[in-house]
Design a protein around this motif. Structure first.
Motif, PDB file in Angstrom:
ATOM      1  N   GLN A   1      -5.947 -12.708  -6.979  1.00 15.92           N
ATOM      2  CA  GLN A   1      -5.516 -12.486  -5.671  1.00 15.92           C
ATOM      3  C   GLN A   1      -5.330 -10.405  -5.407  1.00 15.92           C
ATOM      4  N   MET A   2      -5.856 -10.500  -4.621  1.00 20.69           N
ATOM      5  CA  MET A   2      -6.195  -9.127  -3.734  1.00 20.69           C
ATOM      6  C   MET A   2      -5.407  -9.087  -2.993  1.00 20.69           C
ATOM      7  N   THR A   3      -4.439  -8.136  -2.406  1.00 23.53           N
ATOM      8  CA  THR A   3      -3.574  -7.535  -1.059  1.00 23.53           C
ATOM      9  C   THR A   3      -4.708  -6.886  -0.611  1.00 23.53           C
ATOM     10  N   THR A   4      -4.696  -7.411   0.876  1.00 23.64           N
ATOM     11  CA  THR A   4      -5.868  -6.631   1.774  1.00 23.64           C
ATOM     12  C   THR A   4      -5.102  -6.416   2.849  1.00 23.64           C
ATOM     13  N   ALA A   5      -3.947  -6.688   3.071  1.00 24.78           N
ATOM     14  CA  ALA A   5      -2.750  -5.546   4.333  1.00 24.78           C
ATOM     15  C   ALA A   5      -1.461  -5.855   3.834  1.00 24.78           C
ATOM     16  N   THR A   6      -0.903  -4.551   4.138  1.00 24.51           N
ATOM     17  CA  THR A   6       0.070  -3.815   4.199  1.00 24.51           C
ATOM     18  C   THR A   6       1.518  -3.082   5.058  1.00 24.51           C
ATOM     19  N   VAL A   7       2.710  -3.417   5.092  1.00 22.14           N
ATOM     20  CA  VAL A   7       3.601  -3.035   5.993  1.00 22.14           C
ATOM     21  C   VAL A   7       5.066  -3.342   6.320  1.00 22.14           C
ATOM     22  N   TRP A   8       5.298  -1.948   5.917  1.00 22.11           N
ATOM     23  CA  TRP A   8       7.618  -2.236   6.257  1.00 22.11           C
ATOM     24  C   TRP A   8       7.628  -2.624   7.175  1.00 22.11           C
ATOM     25  N   THR A   9       8.867  -4.040   6.597  1.00 21.59           N
ATOM     26  CA  THR A   9      10.163  -4.304   7.537  1.00 21.59           C
ATOM     27  C   THR A   9      10.499  -2.772   8.311  1.00 21.59           C
ATOM     28  N   ALA A  10      11.833  -3.415   9.390  1.00 29.46           N
ATOM     29  CA  ALA A  10      12.018  -2.282  10.083  1.00 29.46           C
ATOM     30  C   ALA A  10      12.988  -1.677   9.393  1.00 29.46           C
ATOM     31  N   THR A  11      13.765  -2.530   8.791  1.00 33.29           N
ATOM     32  CA  THR A  11      14.792  -1.654   8.456  1.00 33.29           C
ATOM     33  C   THR A  11      13.786  -0.503   6.456  1.00 33.29           C
ATOM     34  N   GLY A  12      12.770  -1.092   6.484  1.00 35.11           N
ATOM     35  CA  GLY A  12      12.035  -0.404   5.355  1.00 35.11           C
ATOM     36  C   GLY A  12      12.882  -1.079   3.595  1.00 35.11           C
ATOM     37  N   ASP A  13      13.902  -1.730   3.777  1.00 33.40           N
ATOM     38  CA  ASP A  13      13.813  -2.816   2.372  1.00 33.40           C
ATOM     39  C   ASP A  13      13.468  -3.360   1.970  1.00 33.40           C
ATOM     40  N   HIS A  14      11.797  -3.593   2.702  1.00 36.97           N
ATOM     41  CA  HIS A  14      10.926  -4.844   1.143  1.00 36.97           C
ATOM     42  C   HIS A  14       9.930  -4.502   2.750  1.00 36.97           C
ATOM     43  N   ILE A  15       8.857  -5.048   2.026  1.00 36.66           N
ATOM     44  CA  ILE A  15       6.974  -4.964   1.891  1.00 36.66           C
ATOM     45  C   ILE A  15       6.666  -6.520   2.235  1.00 36.66           C
ATOM     46  N   LEU A  16       5.478  -6.121   3.395  1.00 37.93           N
ATOM     47  CA  LEU A  16       5.393  -7.003   3.738  1.00 37.93           C
ATOM     48  C   LEU A  16       3.683  -7.472   3.179  1.00 37.93           C
ATOM     49  N   ALA A  17       3.123  -7.664   2.615  1.00 37.89           N
ATOM     50  CA  ALA A  17       1.716  -8.269   2.078  1.00 37.89           C
ATOM     51  C   ALA A  17       0.970  -8.890   2.400  1.00 37.89           C
ATOM     52  N   GLY A  18      -0.261  -9.132   2.666  1.00 34.68           N
ATOM     53  CA  GLY A  18      -1.047 -10.044   2.866  1.00 34.68           C
ATOM     54  C   GLY A  18      -2.820  -9.700   2.233  1.00 34.68           C
ATOM     55  N   THR A  19      -3.341 -11.251   2.011  1.00 37.37           N
ATOM     56  CA  THR A  19      -3.370 -11.144   0.354  1.00 37.37           C
ATOM     57  C   THR A  19      -5.309 -11.879   1.299  1.00 37.37           C
ATOM     58  N   ASN A  20      -6.307 -12.001  -0.219  1.00 36.41           N
ATOM     59  CA  ASN A  20      -7.818 -12.322   0.253  1.00 36.41           C
ATOM     60  C   ASN A  20      -7.312 -14.027   0.362  1.00 36.41           C
ATOM     61  N   LYS A  21      -6.265 -14.622  -0.126  1.00 34.25           N
ATOM     62  CA  LYS A  21      -5.789 -16.429  -0.398  1.00 34.25           C
ATOM     63  C   LYS A  21      -5.666 -16.421   0.671  1.00 34.25           C
ATOM     64  N   GLY A  22      -5.111 -15.413   1.430  1.00 30.09           N
ATOM     65  CA  GLY A  22      -4.147 -16.140   3.161  1.00 30.09           C
ATOM     66  C   GLY A  22      -2.884 -16.168   2.446  1.00 30.09           C
TER      67      GLY A  22
END
Length: 473
Positions: free
Chosen positions: A173-194
């Motif tokens: 598993q490798m992370t290919t995309a990341t983005v913060w939530t609107a509040t900045g308390d959490h991070i959303l991450a997408g991987t190479n395995k979907g």
């Protein structure tokens, strides 16, 4: 004046035609700032160009990278700009004076780098063949925290063979995309395995994970409210999800659900998508196509295709939607030009005068009694001289009625750049002599180098004569 002459509320919510084309080098990525008055573009030679959308001119050029820019991110105030490149480093720019505020180096090229939505001292980066990192720049030294990519497992009582199989899968598993939530308390991450992972920014642990597709996740985007998530993957399907309230005090990670809203795809041509973005209000989704020159726009209420934008006969790469207007910017992959689609605005001339009326046909005009009286020349000259004696303040900045002001009026304003050499946009052809031009080379003018660096030691150059070899001393 232009804002007064346009009826924006009567226009449609998505762009129609190309209204501008701008170019400075070969552009690889784009990003609007929060207020929408500036557009940042990253070039293939490592230069970052900031465009003023009101004048469509270059407001500032930032040189500090040596390779292609892969990601751009603005701070909330608009003063700081984070740029990431293939040369394994990120630079945080201070646009007050155009200097490098902080610089962070990594051990591999960077996919994306996203600034914290409320502070410019934190950002999250997804790195090629490395664990994603959360970087804290609030202190004098940068602090890097590695984030997990392996999904959260719930079957803790599985047998040894199952755990060994899961461990082998998690290692890939490798992370290919990341983005913060609107509040900045959490991070959303997408991987190479979907998979989509939700990471707690405080504990830096995955609290929720789910597989949404079977291929690499390439792009993650959130609406301005942070309630909808847009996911682009290599399986040729664009997905939108409803994001739960992750900042709730009674949040239970085991009960988190992220329902799928729509799937957008071209079932006939089976097109792949280079880049995707939300509209300003989140009502529309736009995408650029792979090996095609058209841009697709869908509306989210019914999930139907509303427009296919046809423009230049070249493939478009990164696309960005203006945060407040029906304006779309895209960069061409072949020429590197920036194309801007928007709505052709009909002008409302009645805003020039309260008693101005637009008529469909000629009408007979009845003049007033003293409307066209001829006044003596002496009186006209006296009035003109009296008006010249009035003091006109051209220095005080008044409030703007556009989108470039914060609610409290304390929005950042980029200083005016008086160096014309830095503000000129670069043309594709360079004049050699009278009537003779040549095409500009890719790295011409030592672009992309950090200021203050010199190629020759001591500022001197030694040039060997033609047909001879330089001698070593």
């Amino acid at each position: 004046m232009n804002l007064l002459l346009s009826d924006d509320y009567l226009l449609q919510d998505y762009p129609e035609n190309i209204t501008n084309t701008i170019r400075s080098g070969h552009t690889t990525c784009l990003r609007f700032n929060r207020n929408g008055d500036y557009l940042a573009s990253g070039r293939v030679d490592g230069t970052v160009v900031v465009w003023d959308l009101e004048t469509m001119g270059v407001a500032r050029k930032l040189r500090g990278h040596r390779s292609a820019i892969t990601s751009l991110s603005w701070s909330r105030c608009g003063r700081y700009l984070l740029s990431a490149c293939q040369g394994w480093r990120t630079v945080l720019w201070d646009l007050q004076d155009g200097t490098r505020y902080r610089e962070v180096r990594f051990r591999a090229p960077i996919y994306t780098a996203d600034l914290h939505p409320w502070t410019h001292n934190k950002f999250v980066a997804s790195i090629f063949d490395e664990a994603p990192s959360l970087i804290d720049m609030s202190g004098s030294n940068d602090v890097k925290h590695n984030l997990p990519s392996a999904p959260k497992r719930t079957n803790t009582d599985a047998d040894a063979a199952t755990k060994e199989k899961q461990a082998k899968e998690d290692a890939k598993q490798m992370t290919t995309a990341t983005v913060w939530t609107a509040t900045g308390d959490h991070i959303l991450a997408g991987t190479n395995k979907g998979r989509i992972n939700i990471i707690d920014a405080n504990t830096r642990e995955i609290i929720w994970s789910e597989k949404i597709c079977s291929s690499v996740v390439t792009t993650l985007r959130l609406t301005g409210s942070g309630r909808e998530l847009l996911v682009n993957s290599q399986d040729r399907i664009i997905r939108t999800f409803h994001l739960p309230n992750l900042s709730a005090e009674d949040l239970d990670p085991d009960t988190i659900q992220m329902p799928l809203e729509h799937k957008f795809q071209d079932v006939v041509n089976r097109l792949s998508w280079n880049h995707v973005t939300f509209s300003a209000t989140g009502e529309y989704v736009a995408a650029s196509t792979y090996n095609n020159h058209e841009l697709y726009i869908w509306e989210r209420s019914h999930g139907s295709l509303v427009r296919m934008l046809e423009g230049p006969k070249e493939e478009q790469g990164v696309i960005e939607w203006h945060p407040h207007r029906a304006l779309l910017a895209a960069c061409g992959l072949e020429t590197g030009r920036i194309y801007i689609w928007s709505v052709t605005t009909p002008q409302r001339w009645s805003a020039l005068a309260p008693d101005f009326v637009e008529v469909e046909e000629n009408v007979e005009y009845i003049e007033k009694e003293d409307e066209f009286d001829i006044h003596p020349q002496e009186e006209i000259n006296k009035r003109r001289l009296d008006r010249e004696d009035e003091d006109i303040d051209v220095l005080t900045t008044g409030p703007s009625k556009g989108y470039d002001e914060e609610v409290d009026g304390t929005g950042f304003r980029m200083p005016v750049l008086f160096n014309l050499g830095e503000s000129d946009s670069e043309e594709e052809f360079v004049a050699v002599s009278t009537g003779t031009v040549r095409r500009r080379s890719l790295g011409e003018g030592q672009e992309g180098e950090a200021p203050g660096e010199e190629k020759a030691t001591g500022g001197r150059k030694t040039v060997a004569a033609k047909g001879t070899r330089g001698k070593k001393k």
